[in-house]
Write a protein that holds these residues in place. Structure first.
Motif, short mmCIF file in Angstrom:
data_model
loop_
_atom_site.label_atom_id
_atom_site.label_comp_id
_atom_site.label_asym_id
_atom_site.label_seq_id
_atom_site.Cartn_x
_atom_site.Cartn_y
_atom_site.Cartn_z
N GLU A 9 0.81 -1.22 0.00
CA GLU A 9 0.00 0.00 0.00
C GLU A 9 0.84 1.27 0.00
O GLU A 9 0.52 2.23 -0.71
CB GLU A 9 -0.95 0.01 1.20
N PHE A 10 1.91 1.30 0.80
CA PHE A 10 2.71 2.52 0.89
C PHE A 10 3.39 2.85 -0.44
O PHE A 10 3.22 3.94 -0.98
CB PHE A 10 3.76 2.39 2.01
N SER A 11 4.15 1.90 -0.96
CA SER A 11 4.87 2.18 -2.21
C SER A 11 3.89 2.40 -3.36
O SER A 11 4.12 3.26 -4.22
CB SER A 11 5.85 1.05 -2.55
N ARG A 12 2.81 1.65 -3.35
CA ARG A 12 1.79 1.80 -4.40
C ARG A 12 1.24 3.23 -4.39
O ARG A 12 1.08 3.84 -5.46
CB ARG A 12 0.67 0.79 -4.18
N SER A 13 0.97 3.78 -3.21
CA SER A 13 0.42 5.14 -3.14
C SER A 13 1.43 6.16 -3.66
O SER A 13 1.06 7.13 -4.33
CB SER A 13 -0.02 5.48 -1.72
N ILE A 14 2.70 5.94 -3.38
CA ILE A 14 3.73 6.85 -3.87
C ILE A 14 3.83 6.77 -5.40
O ILE A 14 3.86 7.79 -6.09
CB ILE A 14 5.10 6.53 -3.22
N VAL A 15 3.88 5.56 -5.92
CA VAL A 15 4.03 5.36 -7.37
C VAL A 15 2.82 5.91 -8.12
O VAL A 15 2.97 6.65 -9.09
CB VAL A 15 4.27 3.86 -7.68
N PHE A 16 1.62 5.58 -7.65
CA PHE A 16 0.43 6.02 -8.36
C PHE A 16 0.20 7.52 -8.18
O PHE A 16 -0.33 8.19 -9.07
CB PHE A 16 -0.79 5.19 -7.97
N GLY A 17 0.66 8.08 -7.06
CA GLY A 17 0.65 9.53 -6.88
C GLY A 17 1.60 10.20 -7.87
O GLY A 17 1.30 11.26 -8.42
N PHE A 18 2.74 9.55 -8.11
CA PHE A 18 3.68 10.07 -9.11
C PHE A 18 3.05 10.07 -10.50
O PHE A 18 3.24 11.02 -11.26
CB PHE A 18 4.98 9.26 -9.12
N PHE A 19 2.32 9.01 -10.85
CA PHE A 19 1.67 8.97 -12.16
C PHE A 19 0.77 10.19 -12.35
O PHE A 19 0.81 10.85 -13.40
CB PHE A 19 0.82 7.70 -12.33
N GLU A 20 -0.02 10.49 -11.35
CA GLU A 20 -0.92 11.64 -11.43
C GLU A 20 -0.12 12.94 -11.53
O GLU A 20 -0.43 13.81 -12.34
CB GLU A 20 -1.84 11.67 -10.20
N GLN A 21 0.91 13.05 -10.71
CA GLN A 21 1.76 14.24 -10.72
C GLN A 21 2.43 14.42 -12.08
O GLN A 21 2.49 15.53 -12.61
CB GLN A 21 2.82 14.09 -9.61
N ALA A 22 2.93 13.34 -12.65
CA ALA A 22 3.62 13.41 -13.94
C ALA A 22 2.65 13.84 -15.04
O ALA A 22 2.99 14.72 -15.85
CB ALA A 22 4.25 12.06 -14.29
N GLU A 23 1.46 13.26 -15.05
CA GLU A 23 0.48 13.64 -16.08
C GLU A 23 0.12 15.12 -15.99
O GLU A 23 0.03 15.81 -17.02
CB GLU A 23 -0.78 12.77 -15.96
N ASN A 24 -0.07 15.61 -14.78
CA ASN A 24 -0.37 17.04 -14.60
C ASN A 24 0.82 17.92 -15.00
O ASN A 24 0.64 18.98 -15.60
CB ASN A 24 -0.78 17.33 -13.15
N THR A 25 2.02 17.46 -14.69
CA THR A 25 3.22 18.22 -15.05
C THR A 25 3.40 18.24 -16.56
O THR A 25 3.79 19.27 -17.12
CB THR A 25 4.46 17.63 -14.34
N PHE A 26 3.10 17.14 -17.24
CA PHE A 26 3.19 17.11 -18.70
C PHE A 26 2.24 18.14 -19.31
O PHE A 26 2.60 18.83 -20.27
CB PHE A 26 2.87 15.73 -19.26
N LYS A 27 1.05 18.26 -18.77
CA LYS A 27 0.09 19.26 -19.27
C LYS A 27 0.66 20.67 -19.09
O LYS A 27 0.58 21.50 -19.99
CB LYS A 27 -1.25 19.14 -18.56
N SER A 28 1.24 20.92 -17.92
CA SER A 28 1.84 22.24 -17.66
C SER A 28 3.03 22.48 -18.58
O SER A 28 3.24 23.60 -19.07
CB SER A 28 2.29 22.35 -16.20
N MET A 29 3.81 21.44 -18.83
CA MET A 29 4.95 21.57 -19.75
C MET A 29 4.48 21.88 -21.16
O MET A 29 5.08 22.72 -21.84
CB MET A 29 5.80 20.29 -19.75
N ASP A 30 3.43 21.20 -21.61
CA ASP A 30 2.89 21.46 -22.94
C ASP A 30 2.43 22.92 -23.07
O ASP A 30 2.70 23.58 -24.07
CB ASP A 30 1.73 20.51 -23.25
N THR A 31 1.77 23.41 -22.02
CA THR A 31 1.32 24.81 -22.02
C THR A 31 2.51 25.76 -22.03
O THR A 31 2.53 26.74 -22.80
CB THR A 31 0.43 25.09 -20.78
N SER A 32 3.50 25.46 -21.21
CA SER A 32 4.70 26.31 -21.16
C SER A 32 5.45 26.29 -22.49
O SER A 32 5.99 27.30 -22.91
CB SER A 32 5.64 25.86 -20.03
#
Length: 155
Positions: free
Chosen positions: A45-68
């Motif tokens: 559960e712990f590592s899974r939450s970190i990894v899947f949180g990263f997936f969400e963070q990366a997807e949002n960051t990619f959107k911001s990068m595309d805009t930038s």
């Protein structure tokens, strides 16, 4: 000593965590440090939450990068590259981290190593565009590997 080339994707039940061969996408020693924090090696559960949180963070960051990138915001791209570099390094996502570091440098008007100034903003933007394609590809590979590791399919 001969190198070990196991490609098994099943974690072992005893002793070491028994990581699959992640290739050059994920540093096993770094990732294993995250896994060692799990209370239950079945649920993870712990590592899974970190990894899947990263997936969400990366997807949002990619959107911001595309805009930038569309806005030709080199400072923003440098900052976003730096941000994602840190979180990807924490998980051992080596290719993702390396691409993010290049974006950070290009956004700061430097070459990919960060050692040489590059005054041409257009050239920096073009290099970022190319690096973002590689970044998204490398991220997709790492995401697929990690989803398989956690027995999860992309939604």
């Amino acid at each position: 000593m001969a190198a070990r080339h196991d490609s098994q994707e099943d974690p072992s039940d005893a002793g070491s965590i028994g990581l699959p061969d992640f290739g050059d996408n994920i540093d096993p020693m770094t990732f294993e440090q995250i896994l060692e924090m799990d209370d239950d090696e079945e649920e993870r559960e712990f590592s899974r939450s970190i990894v899947f949180g990263f997936f969400e963070q990366a997807e949002n960051t990619f959107k911001s990068m595309d805009t930038s990138l569309t806005n030709k915001d080199l400072d923003g791209l440098s900052s976003l590259g730096h941000f994602l570099k840190g979180s990807s390094a924490t998980l051992g996502l080596t290719k993702v981290k390396d691409s993010c570091e290049k974006i950070q440098h290009y956004g700061a008007h430097k070459d990919e190593t960060g050692n040489t100034a590059v005054s041409d903003s257009g050239l920096c933007l073009e290099r970022i565009k190319i690096t973002m394609k590689a970044l998204k590809h490398d991220y997709s590979e790492a995401e697929s590997i990690l989803r398989r590791f956690y027995h999860d399919q992309p939604s």
